[in-house]
Design a protein around this motif. Sequence first.
Motif, PDB file in Angstrom:
ATOM      1  N   SER A   4       0.886  -1.305  -0.009  1.00 22.78           N
ATOM      2  CA  SER A   4       0.050   0.069  -0.134  1.00 22.78           C
ATOM      3  C   SER A   4       0.957   1.446   0.039  1.00 22.78           C
ATOM      4  CB  SER A   4      -0.844  -0.119   1.076  1.00 22.78           C
ATOM      5  OG  SER A   4      -0.319   0.169   2.386  1.00 22.78           O
ATOM      6  N   TRP A  33      -2.454   9.884 -11.813  1.00 23.79           N
ATOM      7  CA  TRP A  33      -3.348  10.035 -10.889  1.00 23.79           C
ATOM      8  C   TRP A  33      -3.762  11.376 -10.342  1.00 23.79           C
ATOM      9  CZ3 TRP A  33      -5.533   5.328  -9.571  1.00 23.79           C
ATOM     10  CH2 TRP A  33      -4.851   4.130  -9.945  1.00 23.79           C
ATOM     11  N   THR A  61      -3.912   3.300  -0.260  1.00 31.08           N
ATOM     12  CA  THR A  61      -4.184   3.025  -1.429  1.00 31.08           C
ATOM     13  C   THR A  61      -3.198   2.016  -2.048  1.00 31.08           C
ATOM     14  OG1 THR A  61      -4.807   3.458  -3.797  1.00 31.08           O
ATOM     15  CG2 THR A  61      -2.953   4.703  -3.063  1.00 31.08           C
TER      16      THR A  61
END
Length: 73
Positions: A4, A33, A61
């Motif tokens: 993550s 992103w 994330t």
Amino acid sequence: NTRSRPVCTSLGSRPSGGYAVTIDSLTLKRSHWIVHARESRPTPGSLQTTMITAPFDCIATARFAGRVDFIVE
């Protein structure tokens, strides 16, 4: 966790309490992103903490590579 990655945004210093930033979404657009975040401010005339604050928000994330752009509204 090595799978993550944290994504964080901050408003920097603010003159009182009552300010906040919230990450609403993280989306992939082509090769980068985009983090969409929302800033909230205290209601004029409301009672707030009289100290300098530094609002921030973080989400976890999946790991990714590439550029990250932030849009704070």
